[in-house]
Design an enzyme around this catalytic site. Structure first.
Site, PDB file in Angstrom:
ATOM      1  N   LYS A 127       0.776  -1.295  -0.048  1.00  0.00           N
ATOM      2  CA  LYS A 127       0.317   0.086  -0.093  1.00  0.00           C
ATOM      3  C   LYS A 127       0.922   1.361   0.164  1.00  0.00           C
ATOM      4  CE  LYS A 127      -4.359  -2.288   1.927  1.00  0.00           C
ATOM      5  NZ  LYS A 127      -3.662  -3.406   2.561  1.00  0.00           N
TER       6      LYS A 127
HETATM    7  C1  LIG Z   1      -4.385  -4.400   1.982  1.00  0.00           C
HETATM    8  C2  LIG Z   1      -3.797  -5.901   2.098  1.00  0.00           C
HETATM    9  C3  LIG Z   1      -4.322  -7.011   1.217  1.00  0.00           C
HETATM   10  C4  LIG Z   1      -5.567  -6.698   0.526  1.00  0.00           C
HETATM   11  O1  LIG Z   1      -5.202  -5.916  -0.766  1.00  0.00           O
HETATM   12  P1  LIG Z   1      -6.863  -5.420  -1.329  1.00  0.00           P
HETATM   13  O2  LIG Z   1      -6.512  -4.466  -2.302  1.00  0.00           O
HETATM   14  O3  LIG Z   1      -7.581  -4.779  -0.489  1.00  0.00           O
HETATM   15  O4  LIG Z   1      -7.523  -6.700  -1.961  1.00  0.00           O
HETATM   16  C5  LIG Z   1      -3.522  -7.825   1.099  1.00  0.00           C
HETATM   17  N1  LIG Z   1      -2.283  -8.237   1.840  1.00  0.00           N
HETATM   18  C6  LIG Z   1      -1.845  -7.358   2.710  1.00  0.00           C
HETATM   19  C7  LIG Z   1      -0.591  -7.357   3.397  1.00  0.00           C
HETATM   20  C8  LIG Z   1      -2.466  -5.797   3.030  1.00  0.00           C
HETATM   21  O5  LIG Z   1      -1.871  -5.004   3.523  1.00  0.00           O
END
Ligand SMILES: *Cc1c(COP(=O)(O)O)cnc(C)c1O
Length: 433
Positions: free
Chosen positions: A107
């Site tokens: 993210k």
């Molecule tokens: C946010 C997150 C996900 C899920 O991603 P999405 O875009 O919400 O499907 C998977 N793994 C980790 C470690 C995350 O932080």
């Protein structure tokens, strides 16, 4: 380029409007009017380009009409101050390590890009006091908070479910101070998300405050996630293994995988996608039955995927013209229990020495079980295993080395405000600050 709403009832918006508003006024998600295919020459020579060069080409296709080239280039280059290497785990399975950024999760890419793009728009408009609301199941909060830390004119409110994020995750956003406020909500991630959505829909709040969202519903967070799918292909192509690339994405709110699906629309040669779920298998059930039945999320050890009503499902539907048949032709699904996740982390660590985090483990396992002859699998390793320290150390019965970046966060002091999941209380709080 204009952005339309997946609900089709809101007026088309400019990029700036879509980024500042987050969600369309009809509660739909913004979609770019066009998804431009990239030229053949780009794909032919992609293995010779750097990550930043590749990302800028992709960014230009989406944002080039609305952001001056020099500004966009700076945003992209600045966002990607870290690498996302493709690391071999077995002969046919590779890990796309997305955890080398400041908060050690994928993210960071979307969070950093959005902070910079929103900062640009706010400066351009001479706006001040923009409030970013973000609900987090763990990693979004830290990526967004760190991306926005110190950005002038913007205050970030991070809403997170009490007792449902790991200590390290919590420290990464509650210790920052400055323009970041953490709100500990007595509820689940879905409750946090519902509060944020309700705030955007509340007329009185929006009269008094300029609110925007930094969840993956925001196009500025979601689209940049396409960058590393192209870079994964480039790295695989360099090894002459890109002919039948299968990508598996550990999924929660489905922002990450949807960015990959956009990449495929732009011509990226992906044979097929796999969406890996934990026990929150709403999408998996949709693939099997054609019925989308959201339900309250349950807690698992892959907590960032504990989502009971994935926001970006609306984008997936829209992208495939609401056709279940078209969706299942390109995407398959898997669902794993906590025990299966544990088993996978342990087995892969023992057999290969590679340490998966609980989310990446779902991705790896899906490829191990589902790859066909001739296919090469890439799973997105969405966070560093040390972010889930206790869980992972208990599984492998060994110590996990904590990266310096994480240790720094652990030294800070948690500051957060406790709130119930009641919207009126949240609203009163926002109006009072
Ligand atoms: C946010 C997150 C996900 C899920 O991603 P999405 O875009 O919400 O499907 C998977 N793994 C980790 C470690 C995350 O932080």
């Amino acid at each position: 380029m204009k952005y339309y709403s997946t609900n089709q009832h809101a007026p088309h918006a400019s990029l700036q409007e879509a980024v500042v508003k987050g969600l369309a006024s009809d509660k739909g998600l913004f979609m770019p009017e066009r998804i431009k295919p990239l030229p053949k020459e780009f794909y032919d020579t992609i293995e010779n380009l750097s990550f930043q060069e590749i990302a800028y080409t992709v960014a230009d296709a989406f944002f080039g009409e609305d952001v001056p080239a020099d500004v966009l280039k700076e945003i992209v280059y600045d966002t990607l101050s870290f690498d996302t290497p493709l690391v071999k785990v077995t002969d046919s399975i590779y890990s796309l390590e997305l955890f080398h950024g400041p908060t050690l999760a994928f993210k960071d890419v979307g969070g950093r890009f959005m902070a910079r793009l929103l900062g640009y728009f706010i400066r351009k408009q001479g706006q001040k006091n923009v409030n970013v609301l973000v609900a987090t199941s763990g990693d979004t909060g830290s990526a967004v908070a760190n991306g926005f830390l110190g950005v002038e004119g913007i205050h970030v409110y991070v809403l997170y479910p009490k007792g449902k994020v790991s200590e390290i995750q919590e420290k990464q956003f509650t210790t920052l101070g400055r323009n970041i406020t953490s709100l500990e909500i007595d509820g689940t991630f879905d409750d946090c998300q519902a509060l944020v959505k309700a705030a955007f829909m509340d007329e009185e709040l929006n009269e008094h405050l300029l609110l925007t969202s930094a969840n993956s519903i925001n196009v500025a967070r979601f689209l940049p996630q396409a960058f590393y799918y192209f870079y994964a292909y480039a790295q695989l192509k360099k090894m002459s293994k890109a002919d039948q690339m299968v990508i598996c994405v550990p999924s929660g709110n489905f922002g990450n995988i949807t960015a990959g699906l956009f990449g495929k629309r732009m011509g990226l040669p992906v044979t097929r996608f796999i969406a890996a779920n934990n026990r929150n298998d709403i999408f998996y059930q949709y693939l099997q039955t054609g019925q989308y039945n959201p339900r309250p999320s349950v807690v698992t050890i892959a907590n960032a995927m504990d989502v009971g009503d994935p926001s970006n499902f609306a984008r997936v539907l829209d992208l495939y013209g609401n056709s279940h048949e078209a969706i299942t032709a390109e995407i398959s699904g898997v669902t794993y229990t906590d025990d299966q996740i544990r088993e996978t982390v342990k087995k892969v660590y023992q057999e290969t020495g590679y340490l998966l985090d609980p989310h990446g483990a779902c991705g790896y396992r899906a490829l191990e079980e589902g790859l066909k002859l001739g296919e090469t699998g890439v799973f997105l390793e969405t966070a560093h295993p040390a972010k889930f320290l206790e869980t992972v150390e208990n599984i492998i019965e060994d110590k996990v080395e904590i990266p310096d970046k994480l240790q720094e966060f652990m030294k800070g002091e948690k500051q957060s405000l406790s709130l119930s999941k009641d919207f009126e209380a949240f609203k009163r709080y926002l109006l009072s600050v």
